[in-house]
Enzyme design. Structure first.
Site, PDB file in Angstrom:
ATOM      1  N   ASP A 266     -12.243   2.680  -3.777  1.00 35.46           N
ATOM      2  CA  ASP A 266     -11.314   3.710  -3.337  1.00 35.46           C
ATOM      3  C   ASP A 266     -11.163   4.718  -4.488  1.00 35.46           C
ATOM      4  OD1 ASP A 266      -9.559   5.228  -1.911  1.00 35.46           O
ATOM      5  OD2 ASP A 266      -8.198   3.600  -1.387  1.00 35.46           O
TER       6      ASP A 266
HETATM    7  C1  BGC Z   1      -7.225   6.360   0.143  1.00 35.92           C
HETATM    8  C2  BGC Z   1      -8.386   6.076   1.064  1.00 35.92           C
HETATM    9  C3  BGC Z   1      -9.147   7.344   1.324  1.00 35.92           C
HETATM   10  C4  BGC Z   1      -9.590   7.923   0.016  1.00 35.92           C
HETATM   11  C5  BGC Z   1     -10.425   9.179   0.148  1.00 35.92           C
HETATM   12  C6  BGC Z   1      -7.638   7.148  -1.084  1.00 35.92           C
HETATM   13  O1  BGC Z   1      -6.546   7.563  -1.822  1.00 35.92           O
HETATM   14  O2  BGC Z   1      -6.633   5.137  -0.233  1.00 35.92           O
HETATM   15  O3  BGC Z   1      -7.940   5.487   2.244  1.00 35.92           O
HETATM   16  O4  BGC Z   1     -10.240   7.082   2.177  1.00 35.92           O
HETATM   17  O5  BGC Z   1      -8.446   8.241  -0.746  1.00 35.92           O
HETATM   18  O6  BGC Z   1      -9.673  10.264   0.527  1.00 35.92           O
END
Ligand code: BGC
Length: 710
Positions: A266
């Site tokens: 993530d």
């Molecule tokens: C979130 C994810 C997301 C990613 C990309 C993160 O902060 O936890 O769910 O897909 O950002 O935007």
């Protein structure tokens, strides 16, 4: 040529630097400074030179189809290799046509709805140049304080798994990538929904039993359905951040599940293991990541800057890099990117297809199925000539898209004021009762009913938006109570991304949980209120009576001192100041029709390994209203080596009933449905008595006993 051979050919022609680059995902702002992309998260200084950025393997988010074409071209013109970029983005509940937020889609209790919403989202995303969507979120959560419950499917393992599976099938069109479908990345592996205290990103401390029984099965189901990527979670599990957790990424994902899905960190999470205190610097973070089985990092440059030296110093084998890059290239081949790096993207067609009538019609249909009617003393549906006073913060609002709808524009939506036009005698957005003038109060008094819109603004749920107090914000309970004193009748519509405390507004003549229903929210609510449509949603999470009851969920374990109603024994598991039960239980939701359940029976009594038990029930629509019912089957395994939950949802069927129609509904249960995971992740099936319950909620059902003899 066979795919393996093609992959080997490509890898053979790449330098180690180029290969490691494939394992990094960067935001488009690195290349296009005025990019329209919306990125959630602060970007550190990545310390990358220009050449390095032209080695990155994928892009996080993109502003428009034109931007995608521009960036792919720029990249291919500047890269020293010939591997095109892959574009990934957070398409969570729609691209431009916005569907109900996932917790609302789950309330439809209809997997076809989730599948079709995902299918349409894929068509729109594909034309905009997106190849992979970061959805579905498979994180089960029992804590409504957690802001991200809005992005998930609630508290139940079966419902979450089936909803996630349906969405994967919809996005990928059952694995037919490269036509008008997209690949998908499930998230957040694993246990993210169990953050302590419901505070986002917080520590997760789960027992292995709960992990195997409640949390892991949904990710597995989504992978089996064809998800190509898995995003790791921000949290720790057993003290190890998920992004570098070998138990999750190796033992479970690769070894037990035999999955070849790409793993992606993530946002910035590989870097954050240093803040966690699980690596002293980026070198150690890179080493731990690669050893644990992390394939791609997102919006950080740990691999790009540190991995090469680790290979050169023989701490990491180049063959391991090749294996990972091989799987990245395999996905790019599946997506047709080598034949056409611009595969799918079509700015003209995107304009035509996105927000098409067909898509918006389905946004409305899915919204209708996702609202949950919680109370109704007969006031709903309204008669055509009902005079309505519409009040509260959402009466003129169009902000019904909810979190994670960066491409969804509020101006596409209608407000409730716009759709109720004909019936409206008075509209006000005032939120403080004392601000009403005498004339306004008179108008509220004179209306047949006051329709009160309450709840949380979209920014009160979602990532990094946890709340410790989940009551209606801004004194809305008092606002409701004051209006109730003067209005002839009150109907409350609640918006929001999580279960809220509704004890006080429960006293309205009718109460509907509207979540955030997307592009056609107001039209759907209008049809439901006016009786042009019949509510059929059910709650995917228990609604607590107070915050102290959290975590509260329907499939709890019996204690040795279980509370039974009416018992005088004080030494039982209960609170002194609140009931054990939630205000509204899992699976609950009303309809304008009246469904009667009868004649629950077992059609076949014996169960063998390759056969199923057949359970059947008669359901009669004892009303003159057409309606859908989400029929739910639960089991209880009375005695086992480990204590089993008092109820577990095993099947759901959403069935349409004509007025006064009666139908026999059948369910099948097999060995798998009666088995359970132990704390080592082994699936077990034990002889003995089971209770089988079929009903309209987790608390209202008919039941029968079944004795399993293997
Ligand atoms: C979130 C994810 C997301 C990613 C990309 C993160 O902060 O936890 O769910 O897909 O950002 O935007």
């Amino acid at each position: 040529m066979k795919t393996d051979k093609i992959i080997n050919e490509i890898i053979k022609n790449m330098t180690l630097t180029e290969k490691i680059g494939q394992m990094t995902q960067l935001p488009p702002t690195i290349y296009i400074h005025d990019s329209e992309a919306v990125i959630y998260g602060a970007l550190r200084n990545l310390n990358l030179d220009r050449l390095q950025t032209f080695n990155a393997g994928s892009i996080l988010g993109i502003g428009s189809p034109k931007e995608m074409i521009k960036l792919q071209k720029l990249y291919l013109d500047n890269a020293t290799h010939k591997v095109p970029l892959m574009f990934m983005a957070d398409v969570i509940h729609g691209y431009k046509t916005i569907f109900p937020v996932p917790i609302a889609l789950a309330s439809s209790f209809n997997f076809d709805v989730a599948r079709k919403a995902a299918r349409i989202s894929a068509k729109e995303s594909y034309l905009s140049g997106i190849h992979v969507v970061f959805s579905p979120m498979c994180d089960l959560s029992r804590d409504p304080r957690w802001g991200r419950v809005v992005e998930g499917f609630g508290e139940d393992v079966y419902l979450t798994g089936e909803m996630a599976k349906a969405m994967v099938e919809g996005y990928t069109n059952y694995g037919k990538l490269g036509e008008d479908s997209v690949a998908c990345c499930i998230k957040h592996f694993a246990g993210y929904g169990a953050a302590e205290g419901g505070r986002d990103y917080n520590t997760v401390d789960l027992s292995r039993l709960s992990l195997y029984r409640d949390y892991l099965p949904a990710y597995k189901k989504a992978l089996d359905a064809g998800a190509d990527l898995v995003m790791t979670a921000f949290n720790t599990l057993d003290g190890v951040p998920a992004v570098i957790n070998p138990f999750l990424l190796k033992d479970v994902l690769r070894d037990a599940w035999q999955s070849k899905a790409l793993t992606i960190a993530d946002y910035d999470a590989l870097n954050q293991v240093i803040e966690h205190g699980a690596a002293k610097d980026q070198v150690e973070a890179a080493l731990k990541g690669i050893k644990a089985g992390l394939d791609i990092e997102m919006a950080s440059s740990v691999y790009m800057n540190k991995l090469e030296n680790l290979v050169k110093s023989n701490q990491v084998f180049e063959s391991q890099i090749d294996e990972i890059v091989g799987r990245i290239i395999e996905l790019k081949i599946k997506l047709n990117l080598f034949e056409n790096p611009y595969s799918g993207v079509n700015p003209e067609k995107e304009k035509e297809v996105c927000l098409s009538e067909e898509h918006l019609n389905y946004a409305k249909e899915s919204a209708i199925e996702s609202a949950v009617l919680l109370e109704n003393n007969g006031i709903l549906p309204f008669k055509q000539n009902t005079k309505i006073a519409l009040v509260g913060p959402f009466s003129k609002s169009r902000a019904f898209n909810g979190p994670w709808s960066w491409k969804g524009k509020d101006d596409v939506n209608s407000s409730l004021e716009e759709v109720f036009q004909e019936q409206l005698k008075f509209v006000s957005e005032k939120t403080n009762f004392n601000d009403f003038t005498d004339d306004e109060l008179l108008q509220i008094k004179n209306a047949d009913v006051c329709l009160i819109t309450l709840g949380e603004e979209p920014h009160l749920s979602g990532e990094a938006h946890s709340r410790s107090d989940i009551s209606l914000p801004n004194n809305q309970d008092e606002f409701f109570e004051s209006i109730k004193q003067i209005a002839k009748k009150t109907v409350v519509l609640v918006f929001g991304g999580r279960p809220l405390l509704l004890n006080r507004v429960k006293k309205a003549d009718a109460l509907m949980m509207c979540w955030f229903l997307g592009s056609k929210s107001s039209e759907a609510i209008y049809d439901l209120c006016m009786g042009k449509a019949n509510p059929s949603g059910k709650l995917p999470m228990s609604f607590p009576r107070n915050v102290g009851q959290i975590p509260i969920y329907y499939n709890y374990l019996n204690t040795g001192r279980a509370y039974t109603e009416g018992s005088r024994n004080p030494f039982v598991s209960k609170y002194l100041d609140v009931e054990n039960t939630p205000l509204y239980p899992f699976g609950y939701g009303l309809s304008y029709a009246n469904f009667k359940y009868s004649d629950l029976s077992l059609l076949k009594n014996d169960l063998t390994e390759n056969d199923s038990l057949v359970i059947s029930v008669t359901i009669t629509n004892e009303s003159n209203t057409l309606g859908m019912e989400a029929v739910q089957l639960y089991i209880r395994d009375y005695v086992a080596d480990i204590v089993r939950p008092v109820k577990e949802l095993k099947k759901v069927k959403k069935v349409l009933f004509k007025p006064n129609e009666s139908k026999r509904i059948e369910f099948e249960l097999n060995y798998n449905d009666l088995s359970y995971f132990d704390s080592e992740g082994k699936l077990k099936l034990e002889n003995g008595d089971f209770l089988i319950m079929v009903g309209c909620s987790s608390e209202e059902y008919l039941s029968l006993n079944f004795n399993l003899k293997k």
